[in-house]
Design a protein around this motif. Structure first.
Motif, PDB file in Angstrom:
ATOM      1  N   ALA A  77      13.413 111.997  38.235  1.00  0.00           N
ATOM      2  CA  ALA A  77      13.481 110.679  38.087  1.00  0.00           C
ATOM      3  C   ALA A  77      14.837 110.864  37.930  1.00  0.00           C
ATOM      4  O   ALA A  77      15.759 110.530  37.726  1.00  0.00           O
ATOM      5  N   PRO A  78      15.186 109.042  38.697  1.00  0.00           N
ATOM      6  CA  PRO A  78      17.154 108.797  38.727  1.00  0.00           C
ATOM      7  C   PRO A  78      16.824 108.218  37.047  1.00  0.00           C
ATOM      8  O   PRO A  78      15.841 108.048  36.224  1.00  0.00           O
ATOM      9  N   ALA A  79      18.221 108.351  36.765  1.00  0.00           N
ATOM     10  CA  ALA A  79      18.213 108.824  35.065  1.00  0.00           C
ATOM     11  C   ALA A  79      18.244 106.700  34.660  1.00  0.00           C
ATOM     12  O   ALA A  79      17.651 107.089  33.739  1.00  0.00           O
ATOM     13  N   ARG A  80      18.369 106.029  34.968  1.00  0.00           N
ATOM     14  CA  ARG A  80      17.844 104.954  34.956  1.00  0.00           C
ATOM     15  C   ARG A  80      17.769 104.157  36.154  1.00  0.00           C
ATOM     16  O   ARG A  80      18.819 103.591  37.230  1.00  0.00           O
ATOM     17  N   THR A  81      16.346 103.652  36.222  1.00  0.00           N
ATOM     18  CA  THR A  81      16.042 102.224  37.425  1.00  0.00           C
ATOM     19  C   THR A  81      15.806 100.953  36.837  1.00  0.00           C
ATOM     20  O   THR A  81      15.190 100.492  35.333  1.00  0.00           O
ATOM     21  N   LEU A  82      16.336 100.185  37.385  1.00  0.00           N
ATOM     22  CA  LEU A  82      15.998  98.663  37.272  1.00  0.00           C
ATOM     23  C   LEU A  82      14.551  98.203  38.477  1.00  0.00           C
ATOM     24  O   LEU A  82      15.162  98.352  39.305  1.00  0.00           O
ATOM     25  N   LEU A  83      13.587  97.546  37.077  1.00  0.00           N
ATOM     26  CA  LEU A  83      12.732  97.027  37.615  1.00  0.00           C
ATOM     27  C   LEU A  83      13.202  95.244  38.125  1.00  0.00           C
ATOM     28  O   LEU A  83      12.470  94.685  37.394  1.00  0.00           O
ATOM     29  N   VAL A  84      13.081  94.735  39.228  1.00  0.00           N
ATOM     30  CA  VAL A  84      12.809  93.718  39.563  1.00  0.00           C
ATOM     31  C   VAL A  84      12.029  93.252  39.379  1.00  0.00           C
ATOM     32  O   VAL A  84      11.048  92.552  40.484  1.00  0.00           O
ATOM     33  N   GLY A  85      11.414  92.307  38.501  1.00  0.00           N
ATOM     34  CA  GLY A  85      10.094  91.561  38.671  1.00  0.00           C
ATOM     35  C   GLY A  85       8.878  92.576  37.895  1.00  0.00           C
ATOM     36  O   GLY A  85       9.752  94.204  38.216  1.00  0.00           O
ATOM     37  N   TYR A  86       7.932  91.959  37.157  1.00  0.00           N
ATOM     38  CA  TYR A  86       7.623  93.545  35.845  1.00  0.00           C
ATOM     39  C   TYR A  86       6.470  93.257  36.452  1.00  0.00           C
ATOM     40  O   TYR A  86       5.423  92.841  35.131  1.00  0.00           O
TER      41      TYR A  86
END
Length: 270
Positions: free
Chosen positions: A8-17
């Motif tokens: 998995a990517p080290a850090r993922t931003l979920l825009v909308g949750y």
């Protein structure tokens, strides 16, 4: 191919949750990834997910941390809503993520006829305000973040039971309307894989293997429930489109719910 073939990517931003983010975040965290959820509201989040409260309709005052990946699952919010939100987002990120996935909809093809199944090579044909906004969001996501575009068909699964309610209520439906569907479990697997793939497709239609007239779908649900099939609307035209899901199956491999029959049977415990 499965998501287990890459980390998995080290850090993922979920825009909308929303529901998709809530299903995707645990998959990323379980594989060692950090997840940041950008949302308008506060509230409890699962372990491994950090919340950031923000309204992207206005410029953000604080910078966001650097992220390797980003998934955008915002709903349409009016003319230029996506473009405005993504522009505000780009201004507070230190750099564009290495991978961005923008979740759109097969609704961008609403102006197409029924002459043949639609593939990823075909150009969208939006006509309604909603579809035009979705298409502008796709274009903005590519321009600003070089995004991968995912176009799900009608999403269903636990908590997404609108059609089941219609059948239980014996509501009139257009039996001749052509429909495509995707179970949210298969859609989340798709998003997870697109974040990990070295070279993902630039556009992917998330549809199951069984496009069907809506009458077939509600008929199956009714028989499974042991209730009467909802009545048809005889005045309604045979609308809707059919999409070719062969690229999704080539990328994802076997779907957990390849047709609406498996998906709805699982939802109904049959």
């Amino acid at each position: 191919m499965t998501s287990s073939h890459a980390t998995a990517p080290a850090r993922t931003l979920l825009v909308g949750y929303g529901k998709l983010g809530a299903l995707l975040a645990p998959r990323l965290h379980a594989d060692g990834g950090e997840v940041i959820a950008l949302r308008r509201s506060d509230g409890a989040l699962p372990d491994g997910v950090t919340g950031v409260r923000a309204d992207l309709s206005a410029p953000l005052s604080d910078p966001l941390p650097s992220v390797e990946a980003m998934v955008v699952t915002l709903p349409p919010s009016g003319p230029s809503g996506y473009r405005t939100a993504l522009t505000h987002l780009a201004r507070v990120l230190p750099a564009a993520p290495a991978r961005t996935v923008f979740v759109s909809s097969t609704g961008v093809f609403e102006g197409w006829g029924a002459e043949r199944p639609i593939t990823e090579r075909d150009d969208p044909a939006p006509t309604s305000d909603r579809a035009l906004e979705l298409r502008d969001g796709e274009l903005a996501a590519v321009e600003l973040f070089d995004a991968v575009i995912v176009r799900p068909a009608g999403i269903y699964g636990p908590g997404r039971e609108f059609l089941i309610r219609q059948v239980r209520e014996h509501a009139t439906v257009n039996h001749r309307r052509r429909t495509n569907r995707i179970h949210d479990a298969d859609l989340v697997r798709t998003l997870d894989l697109l974040l990990r793939m070295p070279e993902p497709p630039r556009v992917l239609h998330a549809v199951d293997a069984a496009p069907a007239p809506l009458g077939d779908v509600v008929g199956f649900i009714a028989r499974t429930l042991g209730v009467e099939v909802p009545p048809d609307d005889p005045s309604a035209a045979a609308t809707g489109t059919v999409l070719d899901g062969s690229l999704l199956r080539a990328v994802l491999g076997e779907l957990e719910h390849p047709t609406y029959r498996e998906g709805y049977a699982a939802m109904l415990g049959r």
